[in-house]
Design a protein around this motif. Sequence first.
Motif, PDB file in Angstrom:
ATOM      1  N   ALA A   1     -55.776  27.878 -69.040  1.00  0.00           N
ATOM      2  CA  ALA A   1     -55.613  28.945 -68.043  1.00  0.00           C
ATOM      3  C   ALA A   1     -54.861  28.503 -67.065  1.00  0.00           C
ATOM      4  CB  ALA A   1     -56.992  29.511 -67.626  1.00  0.00           C
ATOM      5  N   LYS A   2     -54.953  27.231 -66.406  1.00  0.00           N
ATOM      6  CA  LYS A   2     -54.452  26.714 -65.396  1.00  0.00           C
ATOM      7  C   LYS A   2     -52.883  26.456 -65.669  1.00  0.00           C
ATOM      8  CE  LYS A   2     -58.434  24.756 -63.079  1.00  0.00           C
ATOM      9  NZ  LYS A   2     -59.189  23.549 -62.805  1.00  0.00           N
ATOM     10  N   ASP A   3     -52.760  25.744 -66.836  1.00  0.00           N
ATOM     11  CA  ASP A   3     -51.286  25.308 -67.393  1.00  0.00           C
ATOM     12  C   ASP A   3     -50.486  26.488 -67.567  1.00  0.00           C
ATOM     13  OD1 ASP A   3     -52.024  22.564 -67.155  1.00  0.00           O
ATOM     14  OD2 ASP A   3     -51.956  22.317 -69.411  1.00  0.00           O
TER      15      ASP A   3
ATOM     16  N   TRP B   1     -48.482  31.531 -71.411  1.00  0.00           N
ATOM     17  CA  TRP B   1     -47.887  30.303 -72.350  1.00  0.00           C
ATOM     18  C   TRP B   1     -47.952  29.157 -72.004  1.00  0.00           C
ATOM     19  CZ3 TRP B   1     -47.013  32.473 -76.977  1.00  0.00           C
ATOM     20  CH2 TRP B   1     -46.854  34.144 -76.998  1.00  0.00           C
ATOM     21  N   ILE B   2     -48.664  28.358 -72.944  1.00  0.00           N
ATOM     22  CA  ILE B   2     -48.710  26.775 -72.604  1.00  0.00           C
ATOM     23  C   ILE B   2     -48.180  26.076 -73.531  1.00  0.00           C
ATOM     24  CG2 ILE B   2     -51.146  27.163 -71.648  1.00  0.00           C
ATOM     25  CD1 ILE B   2     -52.077  26.130 -74.502  1.00  0.00           C
ATOM     26  N   LEU B   3     -47.284  26.659 -74.442  1.00  0.00           N
ATOM     27  CA  LEU B   3     -46.410  25.779 -75.509  1.00  0.00           C
ATOM     28  C   LEU B   3     -45.483  26.809 -75.937  1.00  0.00           C
ATOM     29  CD1 LEU B   3     -46.207  23.203 -77.320  1.00  0.00           C
ATOM     30  CD2 LEU B   3     -47.519  24.311 -78.832  1.00  0.00           C
TER      31      LEU B   3
ATOM     32  N   GLY C   1     -42.757  17.445 -71.590  1.00  0.00           N
ATOM     33  CA  GLY C   1     -42.965  16.491 -72.839  1.00  0.00           C
ATOM     34  C   GLY C   1     -43.608  17.414 -73.970  1.00  0.00           C
ATOM     35  N   VAL C   2     -44.448  17.343 -74.581  1.00  0.00           N
ATOM     36  CA  VAL C   2     -45.054  17.979 -75.799  1.00  0.00           C
ATOM     37  C   VAL C   2     -45.010  19.326 -75.832  1.00  0.00           C
ATOM     38  CG1 VAL C   2     -45.587  15.830 -76.897  1.00  0.00           C
ATOM     39  CG2 VAL C   2     -47.300  17.253 -75.594  1.00  0.00           C
ATOM     40  N   ARG C   3     -45.241  20.052 -74.408  1.00  0.00           N
ATOM     41  CA  ARG C   3     -45.692  21.346 -74.228  1.00  0.00           C
ATOM     42  C   ARG C   3     -44.313  21.954 -74.475  1.00  0.00           C
ATOM     43  NH1 ARG C   3     -47.485  22.676 -68.872  1.00  0.00           N
ATOM     44  NH2 ARG C   3     -47.781  24.658 -69.873  1.00  0.00           N
ATOM     45  N   HIS C   4     -43.396  21.628 -74.354  1.00  0.00           N
ATOM     46  CA  HIS C   4     -41.748  22.142 -74.880  1.00  0.00           C
ATOM     47  C   HIS C   4     -41.385  21.958 -76.516  1.00  0.00           C
ATOM     48  CE1 HIS C   4     -37.721  23.433 -74.562  1.00  0.00           C
ATOM     49  NE2 HIS C   4     -37.300  22.435 -75.238  1.00  0.00           N
TER      50      HIS C   4
ATOM     51  N   THR D   1     -50.798  13.556 -68.646  1.00  0.00           N
ATOM     52  CA  THR D   1     -49.811  13.574 -69.440  1.00  0.00           C
ATOM     53  C   THR D   1     -49.460  12.094 -70.024  1.00  0.00           C
ATOM     54  OG1 THR D   1     -48.901  15.640 -68.912  1.00  0.00           O
ATOM     55  CG2 THR D   1     -47.399  14.159 -69.976  1.00  0.00           C
ATOM     56  N   GLY D   2     -49.216  11.961 -71.370  1.00  0.00           N
ATOM     57  CA  GLY D   2     -48.750  10.566 -71.559  1.00  0.00           C
ATOM     58  C   GLY D   2     -47.534  10.658 -72.084  1.00  0.00           C
ATOM     59  N   ALA D   3     -46.850   9.487 -72.844  1.00  0.00           N
ATOM     60  CA  ALA D   3     -45.633   9.603 -73.365  1.00  0.00           C
ATOM     61  C   ALA D   3     -45.197  10.825 -74.522  1.00  0.00           C
ATOM     62  CB  ALA D   3     -45.284   8.146 -73.793  1.00  0.00           C
ATOM     63  N   ASN D   4     -46.345  11.152 -75.210  1.00  0.00           N
ATOM     64  CA  ASN D   4     -46.175  12.073 -76.135  1.00  0.00           C
ATOM     65  C   ASN D   4     -47.239  12.510 -76.621  1.00  0.00           C
ATOM     66  OD1 ASN D   4     -44.369  13.585 -78.207  1.00  0.00           O
ATOM     67  ND2 ASN D   4     -44.952  12.124 -79.754  1.00  0.00           N
ATOM     68  N   TRP D   5     -48.132  12.959 -75.341  1.00  0.00           N
ATOM     69  CA  TRP D   5     -49.428  13.971 -75.500  1.00  0.00           C
ATOM     70  C   TRP D   5     -49.613  14.366 -73.948  1.00  0.00           C
ATOM     71  CZ3 TRP D   5     -53.612  12.667 -72.396  1.00  0.00           C
ATOM     72  CH2 TRP D   5     -53.559  11.462 -71.704  1.00  0.00           C
ATOM     73  N   HIS D   6     -50.551  15.519 -74.242  1.00  0.00           N
ATOM     74  CA  HIS D   6     -50.888  16.140 -72.915  1.00  0.00           C
ATOM     75  C   HIS D   6     -52.431  16.683 -73.114  1.00  0.00           C
ATOM     76  CE1 HIS D   6     -50.255  18.896 -69.678  1.00  0.00           C
ATOM     77  NE2 HIS D   6     -51.033  19.940 -70.058  1.00  0.00           N
TER      78      HIS D   6
END
Length: 122
Positions: free
Chosen positions: A13-15, A22-24, A33-36, A3-8
């Motif tokens: 399957a794991k996330d 649900w991953i996002l 971060g961006v997953r929300h 994960t970065g400042a504005n990326w993932h």
Amino acid sequence: MVTGANWHSGNAAKDGQDTRGWILGHFIDPAEGVRHSTDVEVKWFNHPAGDKRAEWTTDDQRTTLLLLISGHFRLDLTTQSVTLTEQGDYVLWGPGIDHSWEALEDTTIMTVRWPSGERSPA
């Protein structure tokens, strides 16, 4: 997972293990971060053969896309039933259509739903 400042970058399957696939979406911790997101929800799920949703959804006011990755999957809508058999088969439905489903064999699907949350679309 990276994960970065504005990326993932990760594995769906794991996330999604702790969030029913649900991953996002709005229910992902903002610390992720961006997953929300309050705009869209994305789910990746492996359904074993015979897995089904016995109860129907009711009065969902969002738009949903269900995409077959592998397997054989039946989606029952209040308007009709659709059986997905080929990779890439999909169903798209809008607000007010209820649904239920059954995995007819081991199946992997991706679901995209918008907007995220229980709010009605603008």
